[in-house]
Design an enzyme around this catalytic site. Structure first.
Site, mmCIF file in Angstrom:
data_model
loop_
_atom_site.group_PDB
_atom_site.id
_atom_site.type_symbol
_atom_site.label_atom_id
_atom_site.label_comp_id
_atom_site.label_asym_id
_atom_site.label_seq_id
_atom_site.Cartn_x
_atom_site.Cartn_y
_atom_site.Cartn_z
ATOM 1 N N GLU A 11 18.338 7.426 -3.134
ATOM 2 C CA GLU A 11 17.429 8.129 -4.053
ATOM 3 C C GLU A 11 16.353 7.203 -4.598
ATOM 4 O OE1 GLU A 11 20.981 10.950 -5.893
ATOM 5 O OE2 GLU A 11 20.415 9.074 -6.868
ATOM 6 N N PRO A 12 15.481 6.688 -3.755
ATOM 7 C CA PRO A 12 14.445 5.797 -4.262
ATOM 8 C C PRO A 12 13.326 6.575 -4.956
ATOM 9 C CG PRO A 12 14.172 6.130 -1.901
ATOM 10 C CD PRO A 12 15.394 6.904 -2.300
ATOM 11 N N GLY A 13 12.870 6.052 -6.069
ATOM 12 C CA GLY A 13 11.741 6.681 -6.769
ATOM 13 C C GLY A 13 10.587 5.703 -6.843
ATOM 14 N N ARG A 18 5.181 2.741 -21.077
ATOM 15 C CA ARG A 18 6.158 1.739 -20.640
ATOM 16 C C ARG A 18 6.054 0.407 -21.392
ATOM 17 N NH1 ARG A 18 6.763 -0.082 -16.043
ATOM 18 N NH2 ARG A 18 9.022 -0.039 -15.919
ATOM 19 N N CYS A 57 -2.770 6.742 -32.808
ATOM 20 C CA CYS A 57 -2.628 6.246 -34.168
ATOM 21 C C CYS A 57 -1.251 5.606 -34.304
ATOM 22 C CB CYS A 57 -2.795 7.415 -35.133
ATOM 23 S SG CYS A 57 -2.872 6.881 -36.813
HETATM 24 N N1 LLP Z 1 18.942 7.991 -8.883
HETATM 25 C C1 LLP Z 1 19.405 8.036 -10.144
HETATM 26 C C2 LLP Z 1 20.697 8.662 -10.405
HETATM 27 C C3 LLP Z 1 18.646 7.488 -11.187
HETATM 28 O O1 LLP Z 1 19.121 7.530 -12.421
HETATM 29 C C4 LLP Z 1 17.380 6.906 -10.905
HETATM 30 C C5 LLP Z 1 16.545 6.369 -11.966
HETATM 31 C C6 LLP Z 1 16.941 6.890 -9.573
HETATM 32 C C7 LLP Z 1 17.752 7.437 -8.586
HETATM 33 C C8 LLP Z 1 15.618 6.303 -9.161
HETATM 34 O O2 LLP Z 1 15.558 4.947 -9.428
HETATM 35 P P1 LLP Z 1 14.313 4.079 -8.878
HETATM 36 O O3 LLP Z 1 14.424 4.016 -7.378
HETATM 37 O O4 LLP Z 1 13.070 4.741 -9.317
HETATM 38 O O5 LLP Z 1 14.534 2.765 -9.518
HETATM 39 N N2 LLP Z 1 11.816 5.099 -17.046
HETATM 40 C C9 LLP Z 1 12.294 3.827 -16.514
HETATM 41 C C10 LLP Z 1 13.095 4.012 -15.261
HETATM 42 C C11 LLP Z 1 14.291 4.918 -15.430
HETATM 43 C C12 LLP Z 1 15.066 5.115 -14.167
HETATM 44 C C13 LLP Z 1 16.114 6.132 -14.364
HETATM 45 N N3 LLP Z 1 16.860 6.454 -13.204
HETATM 46 C C14 LLP Z 1 11.087 2.934 -16.262
HETATM 47 O O6 LLP Z 1 9.974 3.354 -16.533
HETATM 48 O O7 LLP Z 1 11.240 1.815 -15.818
#
Ligand code: LLP
Length: 431
Positions: free
Chosen positions: A290-292, A330, A361
């Site tokens: 699950e890459p984001g 962030r 503000c």
């Molecule tokens: N799968 C699960 C279950 C997750 O909780 C997350 C991210 C991902 C996949 C995706 O992770 P990635 O590949 O994007 O690292 N708002 C924070 C990041 C929170 C991530 C939460 N979970 C920031 O701005 O750094």
């Protein structure tokens, strides 16, 4: 430059995937998110290539849409053969309205509502990752009412802290997500889930964190999870066929960052999966990732207009822009570091060190401190790099600032994929 898709034109303008950011700012206004579609697609293909080469394609990459969610991104990742990880009814609704097939969606959440569970069962969401015993009971009841048997994975805490410099296996159980291994809670949950007649328990899930720069914590998590799957087979006589290893590969935010490329990370994980399966004579599971951030993060930047500059002698220089924490919270939340440059003088050296302040503000409304920057002047276009993940998706309307527009650049051509919010949008739900 931070990523190879960023170049500078002969007149000194910053280009992203061949599109002139100064012209984009003029045409679409600021603040403006600009995303490079070709780079996003390249990352999707990169993930699928490793899965195919190292694991005969026996799995599914589900883009974690919390990183950046709008209809167009689901269309893009779907067309590249990816599924989607959704964390709420809102994300599921957006994904489904964009045409993402329900069976390619994974639903997450540690506190899912009945509305979300009903939507997931009714629409035929491919996998529901259950987080706690209450959810299992509620999902079983809902599925029974609807005469369905949804596929369920259980979220397990593998006890790996990936965020320390040298990662450690802490057995950390203080997290709001999932079932702990050490306490026996996870094994009990597997037993409970497999006994529910309306649930089809297919496997396990773990996610060890985000912006992780090394391969080893991921490989360690895979070993722990497969070890646990072997233990489940031994103790409960149950061979689970699926393993979802979450997201987390990091990206370059600053020139100093040196993350392992995601391809290397996935290769290391799949190596660990295969080796552990061989050791335990366990059948290689169907895997999900699950890459984001690593798909969209480096592909985006944000453009602002410089409204003013304020030098406080012997203290600091503020460059004040027309956005800030509303489009990128962030720094306020995590003191995250970014690179910035003046897009209309990108060929000049960044000879000053400034604090970039937003328009809210709120004293903490900053994009960054100690940032090297070309000497800024009023009306300049400021570009903040690597804002493709967790910026638009975390945007807010504090001070009733309308949320910014998003444009996607393909082959040098930009098109709007999310319109700028209007004043009418802001009062739409006010009575
Ligand atoms: N799968 C699960 C279950 C997750 O909780 C997350 C991210 C991902 C996949 C995706 O992770 P990635 O590949 O994007 O690292 N708002 C924070 C990041 C929170 C991530 C939460 N979970 C920031 O701005 O750094």
């Amino acid at each position: 430059m931070l990523t190879p898709n960023l170049t500078v034109s002969p007149e000194g303008h910053l280009l992203i995937n061949g599109a002139d950011t100064v012209a984009l700012a003029k045409q679409h206004g600021t603040p403006l998110y600009v995303m490079d579609e070709d780079m996003i697609r390249e990352s999707c293909r990169g993930y699928n290539d490793v899965l195919r080469d190292e694991y005969a394609g026996k799995g599914l990459i589900c883009y974690a849409s919390k990183a950046f969610s709008c209809k167009e991104i689901y269309r893009i990742v779907d067309s590249e053969g990816l599924g989607a990880d959704c964390i709420s009814d809102g994300e599921m609704y957006t994904a489904l309205s964009a045409g993402m097939p329900a069976e390619k969606i994974v639903l997450h959440g540690n506190s899912k509502t009945d509305t979300e569970l009903r939507m997931a069962v009714e629409k035929g969401i491919g996998r529901i990752v259950c987080d706690n015993l209450s959810e299992l009971a509620r999902l079983n009841a809902i599925a029974g009412e609807m005469g369905r048997q949804p596929k369920v994975l259980l979220r397990v805490k593998p006890g790996i802290d990936a965020h320390t410099h040298e990662f450690v296996q802490t057995g950390k159980i203080d997290s709001k997500f999932g079932f702990a291994l050490e306490t026996g809670e996870a094994l009990a949950a597997v037993e409970a889930a497999s006994a529910y007649e309306n649930l089809n328990l297919a496997g396990l899930h773990c996610h060890i964190g985000s912006q992780i720069l090394e391969t080893e914590p991921f490989a360690a998590a895979a070993r722990v999870m497969l070890g646990f799957m072997a233990e489940i087979r031994e103790k409960l006589g149950l061979t689970l066929p699926e393993l979802n290893l979450g997201g987390g590969p990091g990206i370059r935010y600053t020139e100093e960052d040196d993350p392992k490329p995601f391809g290397e990370i996935v290769r290391a994980i799949l190596g660990a999966v295969k080796a552990t399966c061989a050791e335990c004579s366990f059948p290689e599971p169907y895997v999900l990732f699950e890459p984001g951030r690593s798909i969209v993060g480096g592909a985006g930047l944000t453009l602002y207009t410089v409204m003013a500059k304020k030098t406080i002698p012997n203290i600091r220089t503020y460059v004040l822009v027309d956005g800030g924490m509303c489009d990128n919270p962030r720094y306020a939340l995590y003191q995250s570091r970014y690179e910035a440059l003046i897009a209309n003088r990108a060929d000049q050296p960044r000879s000053e060190t400034v604090t970039v302040g937003g328009k809210c503000c709120e004293s903490g409304d900053l994009i960054g401190e100690h940032m090297p920057l070309q000497p800024a002047e009023d009306g300049d276009i400021l570009a903040v790099l690597a804002t493709g993940a967790y910026n638009y998706s975390m945007a807010m309307n504090y001070n009733r600032n309308p949320r910014a527009e998003v444009v996607m650049v393909k082959n040098g051509e930009a098109r709007t994929v999310v319109r700028r919010e209007s004043y009418e949008d802001l009062v739409r739900n006010d009575l």
